[in-house]
Scaffold this motif. Structure first.
Motif, short mmCIF file in Angstrom:
data_model
loop_
_atom_site.label_atom_id
_atom_site.label_comp_id
_atom_site.label_asym_id
_atom_site.label_seq_id
_atom_site.Cartn_x
_atom_site.Cartn_y
_atom_site.Cartn_z
N ASN A 182 0.85 -1.19 0.00
CA ASN A 182 0.00 0.00 0.00
C ASN A 182 0.88 1.23 0.00
O ASN A 182 1.93 1.27 0.66
CB ASN A 182 -0.91 0.04 1.23
N GLY A 183 0.44 2.24 -0.70
CA GLY A 183 1.18 3.50 -0.74
C GLY A 183 0.48 4.47 -1.65
O GLY A 183 -0.54 4.15 -2.28
N PHE A 184 1.00 5.67 -1.73
CA PHE A 184 0.42 6.71 -2.58
C PHE A 184 1.35 6.94 -3.76
O PHE A 184 2.48 7.37 -3.59
CB PHE A 184 0.23 8.00 -1.79
N ASP A 185 0.87 6.61 -4.95
CA ASP A 185 1.70 6.76 -6.14
C ASP A 185 1.08 7.69 -7.18
O ASP A 185 1.45 7.67 -8.35
CB ASP A 185 1.99 5.39 -6.78
N GLY A 186 0.10 8.48 -6.73
CA GLY A 186 -0.53 9.41 -7.65
C GLY A 186 -1.47 8.76 -8.65
O GLY A 186 -1.89 9.41 -9.62
N GLY A 187 -1.80 7.51 -8.45
CA GLY A 187 -2.71 6.81 -9.35
C GLY A 187 -2.02 6.03 -10.45
O GLY A 187 -2.69 5.47 -11.32
N ALA A 188 -0.68 5.97 -10.44
CA ALA A 188 0.05 5.28 -11.51
C ALA A 188 -0.29 3.80 -11.57
O ALA A 188 -0.56 3.24 -12.64
CB ALA A 188 1.56 5.47 -11.31
N ALA A 189 -0.32 3.14 -10.41
CA ALA A 189 -0.63 1.70 -10.39
C ALA A 189 -2.07 1.45 -10.86
O ALA A 189 -2.33 0.50 -11.60
CB ALA A 189 -0.41 1.14 -8.99
N PHE A 190 -2.98 2.31 -10.45
CA PHE A 190 -4.37 2.15 -10.86
C PHE A 190 -4.51 2.36 -12.37
O PHE A 190 -5.25 1.64 -13.05
CB PHE A 190 -5.25 3.14 -10.10
N ALA A 191 -3.78 3.33 -12.89
CA ALA A 191 -3.82 3.57 -14.34
C ALA A 191 -3.29 2.36 -15.10
O ALA A 191 -3.87 1.96 -16.12
CB ALA A 191 -3.00 4.82 -14.68
N ARG A 192 -2.19 1.77 -14.62
CA ARG A 192 -1.66 0.58 -15.28
C ARG A 192 -2.66 -0.57 -15.20
O ARG A 192 -2.81 -1.36 -16.15
CB ARG A 192 -0.33 0.17 -14.64
N ALA B 187 -4.08 5.60 -4.45
CA ALA B 187 -3.29 4.67 -3.64
C ALA B 187 -2.97 3.43 -4.46
O ALA B 187 -3.72 3.04 -5.36
CB ALA B 187 -4.06 4.29 -2.38
N SER B 188 -1.87 2.80 -4.14
CA SER B 188 -1.44 1.60 -4.86
C SER B 188 -1.97 0.33 -4.22
O SER B 188 -1.45 -0.76 -4.47
CB SER B 188 0.08 1.55 -4.94
N SER B 189 -2.98 0.45 -3.38
CA SER B 189 -3.54 -0.72 -2.70
C SER B 189 -4.29 -1.61 -3.68
O SER B 189 -4.47 -1.26 -4.85
CB SER B 189 -4.49 -0.26 -1.59
N TYR B 190 -4.74 -2.74 -3.16
CA TYR B 190 -5.45 -3.70 -4.00
C TYR B 190 -6.66 -3.03 -4.64
O TYR B 190 -7.45 -2.37 -3.97
CB TYR B 190 -5.90 -4.90 -3.16
N PHE B 191 -6.80 -3.19 -5.95
CA PHE B 191 -7.79 -2.40 -6.68
C PHE B 191 -9.22 -2.81 -6.37
O PHE B 191 -10.14 -2.00 -6.47
CB PHE B 191 -7.49 -2.51 -8.18
N GLY B 192 -9.42 -4.06 -5.97
CA GLY B 192 -10.76 -4.49 -5.61
C GLY B 192 -11.30 -3.80 -4.37
O GLY B 192 -12.51 -3.82 -4.11
N SER B 193 -10.42 -3.16 -3.57
CA SER B 193 -10.87 -2.49 -2.36
C SER B 193 -11.28 -1.04 -2.60
O SER B 193 -11.86 -0.40 -1.72
CB SER B 193 -9.76 -2.52 -1.30
#
Length: 393
Positions: A270-280, A335-341
């Motif tokens: 978990n962390g704050f990446d500005g939405g990069a992981a969610f975008a990927r 956040a880079s947390s699990y996307f299902g959450s």
């Protein structure tokens, strides 16, 4: 005058507890009916699949971590084969404290106490959402806002032994205290929200913005109307104590200083990446045809959230509500947390529902009731299907 002052000026004094309860009764009864429908659908679906609906509500995912904290305290961790370390220090303490209290003063187990806390907190949250919307837009919009929160697709989480209902209740009533000038109450509730979830930062920011705006207005007007006083400052000082206290304690516990909590979260990826992981994650959905449909749905969902926030701004919601909803939404999406959450992480951002509540409130009563009933049925079925499947990690 600011929007907040304009909406507050000229309003009659706040009703007493019994009067406030009578005013909120339609919202609370409607909310309870929607949640009862969701629980009934879950019970029937789970029975058909030979599963325990109660176990799904109290003994999966985060609920297990909370009950372990309540029973054994902090210090438990799981080391995964890939090197990740899942520590229960990631879970803020207010819900486990309440579970422990419930088990100490009653025959309830920790899991039972967590379920009871969530049920009571969900009603308190619905009442708080009604109170905020009623204060800003009137009672009809307040009822619609509480009902819309109830019929969210992931609304079943409100009945789980999770911290979302507890946090939303504390946040809503803290914001209501801000809107009605109860600064010490607002700060105390913000501190409790900060002991519930990391996103308690959003409640603290709302309190601070309201106080700083009051200071700026007083300075601009040369003190006319009375400068902010000790209660403003006390509320401002109280607001961050819960989150700051826990984060600093975790840093001391881990020996890694003030940023130790970030290391704990990193162990969960978990962390704050500005939405990069969610975008990927969204882009990755377009590698196959079924996945592309999900990708389109995610893009539409994010666009809807942005549109709702823009409408909130255009409708001139009080600044504390805009700050709170904006921070909750940004932290959930970026956040880079699990996307299902992410759907359940967005659930506390209830001011985003106010534009929809206003639209619903403008309909005739029969038509509005039909809309709510249809959406409630769909939400109940989806919640039962979801919780018996992947569910809310």
């Amino acid at each position: 005058m600011t929007d907040l002052e304009t909406r507050t000026a000229g309003r009659p004094g706040a009703p007493g507890p019994s009067g406030a309860l009578r005013r909120a009764a339609p919202a609370l009864l409607g909310y309870a009916a929607v949640r009862a429908l969701g629980l009934l659908a879950l019970a029937l679906w789970s029975a058909a699949r030979d599963k325990s609906a109660y176990s799904l509500l109290t003994a999966r995912w985060d609920s297990l971590w909370y009950t372990r904290v309540a029973e054994l305290g902090y210090g438990y961790e799981v080391r995964l084969p890939n090197g990740d370390v899942h520590s229960n220090l990631a879970f803020f303490p207010l819900l486990p404290w309440l579970e422990r209290l419930g088990a100490a003063v009653s025959p309830l187990s920790y899991a039972d106490a967590g379920f009871v806390v969530s049920l009571l907190a969900s009603l308190a949250a619905a009442w708080g959402i009604f109170a905020v919307a009623d204060h800003v837009y009137g009672p009809r919009a307040g009822v619609c806002a509480a009902l819309l929160w109830a019929v969210l697709p992931v609304g079943i989480v409100q009945s789980m032994a999770y911290s979302e209902s507890l946090f939303t209740a504390l946040a809503a009533w803290s914001l209501y205290a801000v809107l009605t000038g109860r600064w010490v109450t607002a700060g105390a509730l913000a501190a409790l929200a900060g002991l519930t979830r990391p996103v308690g930062l959003a409640v603290t920011a709302a309190v601070w913005v309201a106080v700083l705006t009051a200071f700026a207005r007083s300075r601009r007007e040369g003190g006319a109307g009375g400068a902010p006083g000790a209660r403003h400052l006390l509320g401002m000082l109280l607001a961050p104590l819960g989150a700051a206290g826990y984060v600093l304690w975790v840093g001391h516990r881990t020996g890694k200083g003030p940023l130790g909590y970030l290391d704990v979260q990193a162990g969960w990826r978990n962390g704050f990446d500005g939405g990069a992981a969610f975008a990927r994650f969204v882009v990755g959905k377009f590698t196959s045809f079924p996945g592309a449909l999900a990708g389109v749905g995610l893009i539409v969902g994010v666009a809807l959230l942005v549109w709702l926030y823009v409408v909130c701004v255009r409708q001139r919601q009080p600044l504390p509500l805009l700050v709170y909803a904006g921070i909750v939404t940004v932290l959930a999406l970026c956040a880079s947390s699990y996307f299902g959450s992410k759907p359940r992480l967005l659930m506390p951002a209830f001011p985003l529902l106010f534009p929809l509540a206003l639209g619903l409130a403008r309909l005739r009563t029969g038509r509005a009731a039909a809309v709510v009933c249809a959406v409630a049925a769909a939400s109940a079925v989806y919640g039962a299907f979801w919780l018996n499947g992947s569910g809310p990690p």
